[in-house]
Design a protein around this motif. Structure first.
Motif: not given
Length: 922
Positions: A50-65
């Protein structure tokens, strides 16, 4: 007693316990779902983010890591993503990120990652943009690790691209039947190019008709990995083709089916012809049923289509055994294969039908002799197959062979003849050989029996002649020839061959051949011919040399007299030039001097031709002379002529005269340029070579030793044979009157002979000519640097005796020496000069004398003078000088030998050197 408050408390407690249980169950369910989701992502190599454009916050799942190889403690950011991106894809990813932030739309992207250990991964990213009530944009997406898929597709494409060179059609389709690769063979067969076919299903492109249900075919493909069969496809123009199709399933590293490689071979024509062959039953049935012979019908691919009952009875095979098989595989013995193939080849040509006899093998392995007739089966002018008819002649052949073996005449011939004898049947197969044949050719009777005699002893280059000989003897002719034959060990020998038919009862039943070894005689004859050719060539060269020498002597005498005339012309002309400085008449004298210089050059060529040995024989740096010649030529080359040179002789020297060598190179190059009137290539090559043994060239003979080889080649029209024979004759020219003297090549010939060399000439009509000059090498010598020309040396009143039988030349010399500061005293008689010298020997400081004079020659005069005054310097002049004259002059003490005609610088420098070499008191 329970109050309402107590009941409410109990109810409240129960409700709280129930709510806690529900919450706990829900949390456990969510945990299980998250675990399932994580395991599904791990198995499919697909992570989420997940990627919030405004806050630049990014969330990854375990497999993405795991895909990006970051630990869970790392905070995902755009910068950390870019750290892993392959350098070649960095610009692509950066632009995609910036565009997503700007346009806030869904995006899809594939790029490469580089892991810390150097491993390269391929990832495929898809993202969906969504907006909340607050207006903020957030991307939710997936990251798929497609490395393994890329590797498998790459391998598949590589394998398929190799098949692009074949004539078969090859294409690749994925598991959704989408075409991903389409080779050139497919383009040629179906009419669709690669751009039109790739991306479509095979059904859209080919409208395939299957021999069985497609589901069953796909099931077999998934089960075994392969499928083969015949399909019907529709081409782009609407016509249908039948193909032999082969499918191969491709899997990735995890065993998942990813694509199918399909190879198709067009068999439409073959199927049509096979059908026509089968339909032509009326004639075939009559041939099969009514004929007494064994018959087999084959397709154009040499596969049996049908046999009759007689074939089965003769060879022991059933129709099931034969149909689809090759006749060559089943009934043709190994030693008959070549003849069988040749017969089939003849049947395919305009010869058509063939008939011959040979051995064939039955199913039980026994061999039988058969007569064979065969040819093409033609339908509407086109061959659609072949027929072969066999008749058993084993008994007849056995009787014939037995008859030949039992004939007393043949036994007597075999035992009594000193020659090698062989008996053959009508196919030229060996029936019997004599002991002398075995000894001569090295074959035993067992090795030779039954084999064609041509296979045993006839070399390949003699096959055609041998077959022609058998054709002659087959017509009843008897003859004797001399040819070469091959022994078992491969050596070739010369033999006399007598060949004749064997006739019994008026019927031809075989042949015999009688061979006698004549190798020694042939070699002796060849040696004699070679010696005779060499003697004739040597005689021709000696006659040519004698003729050239005689003409040379005549030319030398003429040149000597002409030199005296030129001497006066050039000498007085030079004096006139000096006295006419600045006057208009000077240009007329200049023209006289130019004509005299040309005459001098002509005389020099005549003298060189006469082999008078102009100049001293000293080591000459060959390459510098040739380079100087080419520099002079290059300045006057026409634009349409290209000069190519390969000069690799280094500092190699030859013993001779540099001027003569210059004349050789210049005359050969000039001849080559004149042969290319319309332009071409002049090639000049110079190199040092070693001749290991005596060699006879077209004009001369080389002895073993080191040589310098000068080659001059042109691309002109070549030299006609008539000209080739006479081109070195003096005064022979192909030019018009006034355009040539005919001395160029004769001069070259004379100089090369003086050098001890030889000439080779090769020419081809329309392709050009190469003159190759071989000169004996004599070690090495450094290049000579040109000395600067200084002022003329002047005399200091020295008294110089001048002796020449030409009064005009004496007067010219007196005037020239007086101008140089000397006191000249001239004599036109050598006897008078000697008397004057003996009367006053101390009067003279130097003597200048001609060589060729009546009464007393110059060398003899010098000998007499040196007897009186050994220290007196003497200069000798001659228009016919050479190495021998120089040696004789030096032997009597002559200081200088000059070649006439002379100019002032020649005289001034020679006198200066002579006076400096010795101190003569006044």
């Amino acid at each position: 007693m329970t109050t309402k408050d107590d009941e409410y408390a109990l109810l409240r407690s129960a409700a709280l316990q129930n709510a806690t249980s529900i919450r706990t169950a829900r949390e456990r369910a969510e945990q299980r779902q998250e675990a399932y989701w994580a395991e599904a992502q791990r198995l499919s190599h697909t992570g989420s983010f997940g990627w919030n454009i405004s806050t630049r916050e990014i969330v990854w799942s375990e497999e993405t890591f795991r895909i990006f190889q970051y630990d869970r403690a790392t905070q995902p950011t755009v910068e950390r993503v870019l750290q892993r991106v392959h350098p070649e894809d960095a610009a692509l990813v950066t632009q995609a990120v910036e565009r997503a932030a700007r346009e806030k739309q869904d995006f899809e992207l594939e790029y490469r990652l580089v892991m810390p250990d150097g491993l390269v991964k391929h990832v495929h990213v898809v993202a969906h943009a969504s907006g909340g009530a607050s207006g903020q944009i957030e991307y939710v997406g997936a990251v798929m690790d497609v490395t393994e898929q890329h590797r498998a597709e790459g391998v598949l494409r590589e394998q398929a691209s190799l098949l692009d060179l074949t004539h078969d059609t090859v294409f690749v389709r994925d598991m959704n039947d989408i075409i991903t690769y389409w080779n050139r063979g497919a383009e040629r067969l179906y009419g669709w190019n690669s751009e039109q076919a790739v991306g479509k299903t095979t059904h859209q492109v080919l409208q395939t008709r299957f021999p069985e249900a497609l589901a069953e075919i796909n099931a077999e493909l998934l089960r075994t990995g392969r499928w083969e069969g015949e399909l019907t496809h529709t081409k782009r123009d609407g016509t249908q083709v039948v193909v032999a199709s082969r499918w191969a399933l491709q899997r990735d590293g995890r065993g998942n089916a990813i694509a199918t490689l399909e190879t198709n071979n067009d068999i439409t024509e073959r199927k049509r012809k096979e059908a026509e062959l089968l339909h032509k039953t009326a004639l075939l049935d009559e041939l099969f049923v009514g004929g007494p012979d064994a018959v087999a019908l084959s397709s154009l691919e040499k596969r049996v289509v049908r046999i009759n009952r007689e074939f089965g009875a003769l060879f022991g095979y059933s129709e099931e055994d034969m149909v689809g098989a090759s006749l060559a595989d089943l009934i043709v013995p190994d030693d008959e294969l070549e003849r069988s193939v040749a017969a089939r080849a003849r049947a395919q040509t305009t010869i058509g039908r063939v008939a011959f006899e040979g051995a064939r093998r039955r199913k039980d392995g026994t061999l039988i002799q058969v007569s064979i007739k065969g040819g093409p089966i033609v339908l509407r002018g086109q061959p659609i197959g072949y027929y072969a008819m066999y008749r058993d002649i084993t008994e007849r052949k056995r009787n014939e062979a037995e008859l030949l073996r039992e004939t007393a005449l043949l036994d007597e011939l075999f035992e009594g003849s000193p020659d090698a004898v062989v008996l053959m049947d009508l196919e030229a197969r060996v029936l019997r050989i004599s002991r002398e044949f075995a000894a001569l050719f090295g074959y035993s009777a067992e090795e030779a029996a039954g084999r064609p005699v041509v296979d045993l002893i006839v070399p390949e280059d003699e096959l055609e002649d041998s077959r022609a000989g058998f054709a002659r003897v087959g017509s009843g002719e008897r003859f004797v020839v001399e040819r070469e034959r091959r022994r078992k060990d491969g050596t070739r020998i010369h033999v006399s061959i007598k060949r004749a038919p064997i006739v019994l009862g008026g019927k031809l039943i075989g042949y015999y051949g009688i061979y006698r070894d004549i190798t020694k005689r042939k070699r002796a004859e060849e040696a004699q011919r070679a010696q005779q050719r060499e003697r004739e060539e040597m005689q021709r060269q000696l006659q040519q040399a004698a003729k050239m020498e005689a003409i040379g002597r005549l030319a030398g005498g003429i040149a000597h007299d002409f030199n005296n005339i030129l001497g006066a012309i050039l000498g007085y002309g030079e004096l006139a030039q000096k006295n006419l400085e600045g006057r208009a008449v000077r240009r007329h004298v200049d023209q006289v001097m130019q004509a005299g210089a040309r005459g001098k050059g002509l005389v020099e060529r005549i003298l060189a031709f006469s082999r008078s040995g102009l100049g001293e024989r000293v080591p000459v740096h060959v390459q510098s002379v040739v380079e100087e010649t080419l520099e002079i030529l290059a300045a006057s080359l026409l634009p349409q002529v290209r000069l190519e040179k390969r000069l690799d002789a280094g500092d190699t020297a030859v013993v001779g005269d540099a001027t003569q060598l210059h004349q050789v190179a210049m005359n050969l190059c000039t001849n080559a340029l004149q042969a290319m009137e319309h332009g071409g290539v002049l090639t000049v090559a110079l190199e040092k070579v070693a001749v290991p043994e005596r060699r006879l060239l077209s004009h001369g003979t080389l002895l073993p030793g080191p040589y310098v080889r000068l080659s001059v080649s042109d691309t002109g029209s070549g030299i006609p044979p008539a000209v080739l024979e006479r081109m070195f004759d003096p005064f022979f020219t192909t030019k018009g009157v006034g355009d040539g003297t005919g001395l160029g090549l004769s001069l070259v010939h004379g100089i090369v002979a003086d050098f001890g060399g030889a000439i080779d000439v090769t020419t081809q009509a329309g392709a050009g000519t190469t003159f190759t000059v071989w000169l004996p090498a004599s070690g090495e010598t450094p290049r000579l640097l040109a000395e600067p020309v200084g002022e003329l040396p002047q005399g200091n009143g020295e008294t110089v005796m001048i002796v020449d039988d030409q009064r005009s030349l004496v007067a010219l010399a007196e005037e020239t020496l007086a101008a140089l500061g000397y006191e000249p005293v001239g004599f036109d008689s050598s006897i008078a000069a000697l008397q004057a010298f003996r009367a006053e020997p101390q009067r003279f400081d130097l003597v200048v004398t001609d060589e060729t004079m009546p009464d007393l020659a110059g060398v003899e005069l010098a000998r007499e003078i040196r007897r009186v005054r050994p220290e007196l310097p003497i200069v000798l002049m001659s228009g016919y000088s050479g190495a021998q004259l120089t040696e004789r002059a030096r032997a009597v003490g002559v200081a200088e030998v000059l070649r006439k005609p002379l100019v002032r610088r020649d005289i001034a420098e020679a006198l200066g050197r002579a006076l400096r070499s010795t101190a003569v008191p006044k």
